[in-house]
Design an enzyme around this catalytic site. Structure first.
Site, PDB file in Angstrom:
ATOM      1  CB  VAL A  12      -1.006  -0.154   1.149  1.00 23.48           C
ATOM      2  CG1 VAL A  12      -1.801   1.432   1.460  1.00 23.48           C
ATOM      3  CG2 VAL A  12      -1.947  -1.265   1.082  1.00 23.48           C
ATOM      4  CE  LYS A  36       9.347  -4.757   2.816  1.00 18.59           C
ATOM      5  NZ  LYS A  36       8.132  -4.865   3.488  1.00 18.59           N
ATOM      6  CB  THR A 122      -6.897  -2.072   7.241  1.00 16.96           C
ATOM      7  OG1 THR A 122      -6.975  -1.794   5.704  1.00 16.96           O
ATOM      8  CG2 THR A 122      -8.320  -2.409   7.574  1.00 16.96           C
ATOM      9  CD  GLU A 152      -5.555   2.615  -1.250  1.00 15.55           C
ATOM     10  OE1 GLU A 152      -5.304   3.726  -1.259  1.00 15.55           O
ATOM     11  OE2 GLU A 152      -6.167   2.195  -2.348  1.00 15.55           O
ATOM     12  CE  LYS A 205      -9.538  -1.982   3.603  1.00 22.68           C
ATOM     13  NZ  LYS A 205      -9.262  -2.341   2.222  1.00 22.68           N
ATOM     14  CG  PHE A 250     -15.056 -10.627  -4.611  1.00 23.86           C
ATOM     15  CD1 PHE A 250     -14.251  -9.943  -5.179  1.00 23.86           C
ATOM     16  CD2 PHE A 250     -14.514 -11.421  -3.374  1.00 23.86           C
ATOM     17  CE1 PHE A 250     -12.828  -9.679  -4.838  1.00 23.86           C
ATOM     18  CE2 PHE A 250     -13.486 -11.031  -2.920  1.00 23.86           C
ATOM     19  CZ  PHE A 250     -12.485 -10.426  -3.693  1.00 23.86           C
ATOM     20  CB  ALA A 253     -16.877 -21.900  -5.849  1.00 21.40           C
ATOM     21  CB  CYS A 261      -6.804  -7.493   3.535  1.00 23.40           C
ATOM     22  SG  CYS A 261      -5.649  -6.286   3.199  1.00 23.40           S
ATOM     23  NE  ARG A 328       1.351  -9.942   3.650  1.00 26.44           N
ATOM     24  CZ  ARG A 328       1.360  -8.441   3.916  1.00 26.44           C
ATOM     25  NH1 ARG A 328       1.729  -8.053   4.965  1.00 26.44           N
ATOM     26  NH2 ARG A 328       1.287  -7.877   2.830  1.00 26.44           N
TER      27      ARG A 328
HETATM   28  P1  NAD Z   1       3.379  -4.618   4.185  1.00 26.74           P
HETATM   29  O1  NAD Z   1       3.495  -5.495   5.133  1.00 26.74           O
HETATM   30  O2  NAD Z   1       3.586  -5.059   2.752  1.00 26.74           O
HETATM   31  O3  NAD Z   1       3.982  -3.171   4.332  1.00 26.74           O
HETATM   32  C1  NAD Z   1       4.164  -2.326   5.871  1.00 26.74           C
HETATM   33  C2  NAD Z   1       5.470  -1.800   5.693  1.00 26.74           C
HETATM   34  O4  NAD Z   1       5.378  -0.856   6.860  1.00 26.74           O
HETATM   35  C3  NAD Z   1       6.534  -2.816   5.929  1.00 26.74           C
HETATM   36  O5  NAD Z   1       7.517  -2.630   4.892  1.00 26.74           O
HETATM   37  C4  NAD Z   1       7.113  -2.382   7.127  1.00 26.74           C
HETATM   38  O6  NAD Z   1       8.504  -2.323   7.254  1.00 26.74           O
HETATM   39  C5  NAD Z   1       6.770  -0.776   7.294  1.00 26.74           C
HETATM   40  N1  NAD Z   1       6.784  -0.114   8.575  1.00 26.74           N
HETATM   41  C6  NAD Z   1       6.369  -0.779   9.909  1.00 26.74           C
HETATM   42  N2  NAD Z   1       6.443  -0.012  10.854  1.00 26.74           N
HETATM   43  C7  NAD Z   1       6.935   1.225  10.300  1.00 26.74           C
HETATM   44  C8  NAD Z   1       6.995   2.664  10.674  1.00 26.74           C
HETATM   45  N3  NAD Z   1       6.898   2.895  12.124  1.00 26.74           N
HETATM   46  N4  NAD Z   1       7.557   3.424   9.747  1.00 26.74           N
HETATM   47  C9  NAD Z   1       7.598   3.188   8.677  1.00 26.74           C
HETATM   48  N5  NAD Z   1       7.651   2.324   7.902  1.00 26.74           N
HETATM   49  C10 NAD Z   1       7.251   1.091   8.955  1.00 26.74           C
HETATM   50  O7  NAD Z   1       1.842  -3.940   4.489  1.00 26.74           O
HETATM   51  P2  NAD Z   1       0.620  -3.749   3.333  1.00 26.74           P
HETATM   52  O8  NAD Z   1       0.090  -4.877   2.685  1.00 26.74           O
HETATM   53  O9  NAD Z   1       1.197  -2.611   2.431  1.00 26.74           O
HETATM   54  O10 NAD Z   1      -0.473  -3.166   4.107  1.00 26.74           O
HETATM   55  C11 NAD Z   1      -0.371  -1.747   4.825  1.00 26.74           C
HETATM   56  C12 NAD Z   1      -1.972  -1.707   5.540  1.00 26.74           C
HETATM   57  O11 NAD Z   1      -2.763  -1.313   4.604  1.00 26.74           O
HETATM   58  C13 NAD Z   1      -2.346  -2.619   6.482  1.00 26.74           C
HETATM   59  O12 NAD Z   1      -2.963  -2.055   7.538  1.00 26.74           O
HETATM   60  C14 NAD Z   1      -3.225  -3.415   5.641  1.00 26.74           C
HETATM   61  O13 NAD Z   1      -4.143  -3.897   6.173  1.00 26.74           O
HETATM   62  C15 NAD Z   1      -3.628  -2.396   4.741  1.00 26.74           C
HETATM   63  N6  NAD Z   1      -4.019  -2.614   3.401  1.00 26.74           N
HETATM   64  C16 NAD Z   1      -3.393  -3.474   2.565  1.00 26.74           C
HETATM   65  C17 NAD Z   1      -4.015  -3.899   1.179  1.00 26.74           C
HETATM   66  C18 NAD Z   1      -3.460  -4.712   0.496  1.00 26.74           C
HETATM   67  O14 NAD Z   1      -3.696  -5.300  -0.363  1.00 26.74           O
HETATM   68  N7  NAD Z   1      -1.972  -5.365   0.878  1.00 26.74           N
HETATM   69  C19 NAD Z   1      -5.003  -3.314   0.706  1.00 26.74           C
HETATM   70  C20 NAD Z   1      -5.601  -2.438   1.553  1.00 26.74           C
HETATM   71  C21 NAD Z   1      -5.150  -2.013   2.796  1.00 26.74           C
END
Ligand code: NAD
Length: 453
Positions: A12, A36, A122, A152, A205, A250, A253, A261, A328
């Site tokens: 995200v 990263k 989220t 998001e 969300k 969506f 099956a 998520c 995941r």
């Molecule tokens: P992710 O695990 O891919 O990335 C999270 C990143 O945050 C990691 O790289 C981590 O190192 C970094 N991080 C942790 N603590 C930090 C800090 N204090 N400062 C800076 N960086 C830090 O997670 P994601 O899949 O991108 O999801 C992020 C959020 O968005 C979650 O809450 C998730 O539920 C939500 N979300 C995810 C998706 C999806 O499809 N992946 C879609 C919508 C919402």
């Protein structure tokens, strides 16, 4: 031109930072994981997302997008700070907000002017209030901080398109100036904007994800009924879903929902309901049905193969859905683990997720770099993730390579009759497969048993 900062360079955060840069803003994307940031500075993505690398590189080149692993320094001068850090589940089923709190503290300690903090992670309802309190407590200056909840909705695999062309943008805000800034920021996307209070935005969300997850569990339950009564769930979806009130989206099956998520967000909403003394019957059922789906697949595989113990199984797909390397909570991975636990020898293939899967499966399975290679001497092929490259398999090659003739299509990507005509035993999810119709039929030496009651 705005100066923006995004905390988190995951699926995200990096997509948000890159797309906001693409829209002409100056963006710094910050992550506490130095590996990263190093990869990004060297022009490599820390994960797979179609089209994202090209956009990252072009915005780096245009000097609109930079990367940092030092939050406190990098946050200086940002007018808006986006929180997009991970919010995984804790053992007790609650959402782990430690990264959100850490991000809030970093923001508080770096304040050098008024700032709008936009939360994209989220989170449970009322987290905006918690973030405001954390910042208030830690901040050393009197600069105004406005908290906005801006959930998001992007999907991995189509993250850029989803960000750039969203169905809607939800802004939970109580400050008119911040609302105007956010409206202005997102104006180029020309998407409907829904403005509400932060708690409602957070609830939107969780509701969206819980509904989608429930839809998956619903159609899986229908599929299980279809299997028993000899109906085809794909046609059932088409027939029922053609009703505009229902829709076909969506309603696939399969192995059940996974990813970072849906399982987490449904569990989180269940927790919130329980804590609020509301009985979350639907949410519980969605989760239970999802877990049971893999049990059902294992039972059918055991039946088809007269026990998976000692059998060689080729498993196609490890990511939780196609076009991502995210494993995941992947049901495909869970299925591989279950097969191994029951004594099968499993050879897996995935176009991009092998590296991430290896961290979980280690040497419990064999890894194939090409999908046909995985099927060599296999008693059965299981299609666990519907990657496009599995959709046009050459059955003549499979006939040569495989020892057995069972294809378990856990994503319903094939027409049963086509696979049976190629000499295979076909099993899908909720399909009225032809092998049901001919008890004791023989296809290429393999006994096909009737599984209908
Ligand atoms: P992710 O695990 O891919 O990335 C999270 C990143 O945050 C990691 O790289 C981590 O190192 C970094 N991080 C942790 N603590 C930090 C800090 N204090 N400062 C800076 N960086 C830090 O997670 P994601 O899949 O991108 O999801 C992020 C959020 O968005 C979650 O809450 C998730 O539920 C939500 N979300 C995810 C998706 C999806 O499809 N992946 C879609 C919508 C919402």
């Amino acid at each position: 031109m705005r100066r923006l900062a995004v905390l988190g360079a995951g699926y995200v955060g990096l997509t948000t930072a890159t797309c906001l840069a693409e829209l002409g803003n100056i963006v710094v994307c910050i992550d506490i994981d130095p590996s990263k940031i190093k990869a990004l500075r060297q022009g490599r993505l820390p994960f797979f997302e179609p089209g994202l690398l090209e956009m990252v590189l072009s915005n780096q080149h245009a000097e609109r997008l930079t990367f940092s692993d030092a939050p406190k320094e990098a946050l200086h001068g940002a007018q808006m700070i986006f929180i997009a850090v991970g919010t995984p589940l804790l053992e007790n089923g609650q959402i782990d907000l430690r990264s959100v709190h850490a991000a809030a503290r970093d923001i508080a300690l770096s304040l050098d002017g008024p700032v709008i903090v936009v939360n994209k992670s989220t989170v449970p309802v009322q987290t905006a209030d918690v973030v405001a309190a954390v910042i208030d407590e830690a901040k050393a200056s009197k600069h105004k901080v406005t908290i906005v909840a801006n959930p998001e909705f992007l999907r991995e695999g189509s993250a850029i398109a989803d960000f750039m062309h969203p169905d809607r943008i939800v802004i939970g805000v109580e400050d008119e100036r911040a609302e105007a800034e956010l409206r202005d920021l997102y104006a180029p996307l020309e998407a409907p904007i829904i403005v509400t209070d932060p708690r409602t935005a957070e609830m939107i969300k969780l509701t969206a994800n819980a509904f989608l997850a429930t839809k998956v569990s619903f159609i899986n339950e229908i599929a299980n009924i279809c299997e028993q009564v000899g109906a085809d769930v794909k046609e059932v979806v088409l027939g029922a879903g053609s009703d505009k009130r229902i829709g076909v989206a969506f309603m696939n099956a399969g192995l059940g929902f996974g990813g970072s998520c849906f399982p987490k967000d449904v569990l989180a909403l269940r927790q919130i309901a329980e804590a609020s003394h509301v009985e979350p019957r639907m949410l519980r059922a969605a989760l239970e049905t999802n877990t049971a789906q893999i049990d059902g697949v294992m039972a059918r595989l055991n039946e088809l193969l007269e026990g998976v113990k000692g059998k060689r199984i080729a498993l196609f797909g490890l990511s939780f859905k196609p076009n991502t390397d995210d494993v995941r909570e992947s049901p495909a991975l869970a299925l591989a683990q279950r097969l191994v636990a029951q004594g099968a020898t499993v050879t897996v293939h995935d176009p991009v997720a092998i590296a991430k899967a290896k961290a979980v499966l280690r040497d419990s399975v064999r890894y194939a770099s090409a999908h046909y290679e995985a099927t060599r001497d296999a008693d059965a092929l299981v299609i666990a993730t519907d990657w496009n490259e599995y959709k046009q398999l050459d059955f003549a090659v499979l006939r040569k390579l495989m020892a057995g003739r069972v294809i378990f299509d856990a994503r319903n990507i094939y027409e049963p009759s086509k696979v049976v005509a190629e000499g295979f035993v076909y099993c899908g999810i909720g399909r009225a497969a032809p092998f049901h119709a001919q008890p004791e039929a023989q296809v290429d030496g393999t006994s096909i048993r009737r599984t209908m009651p």
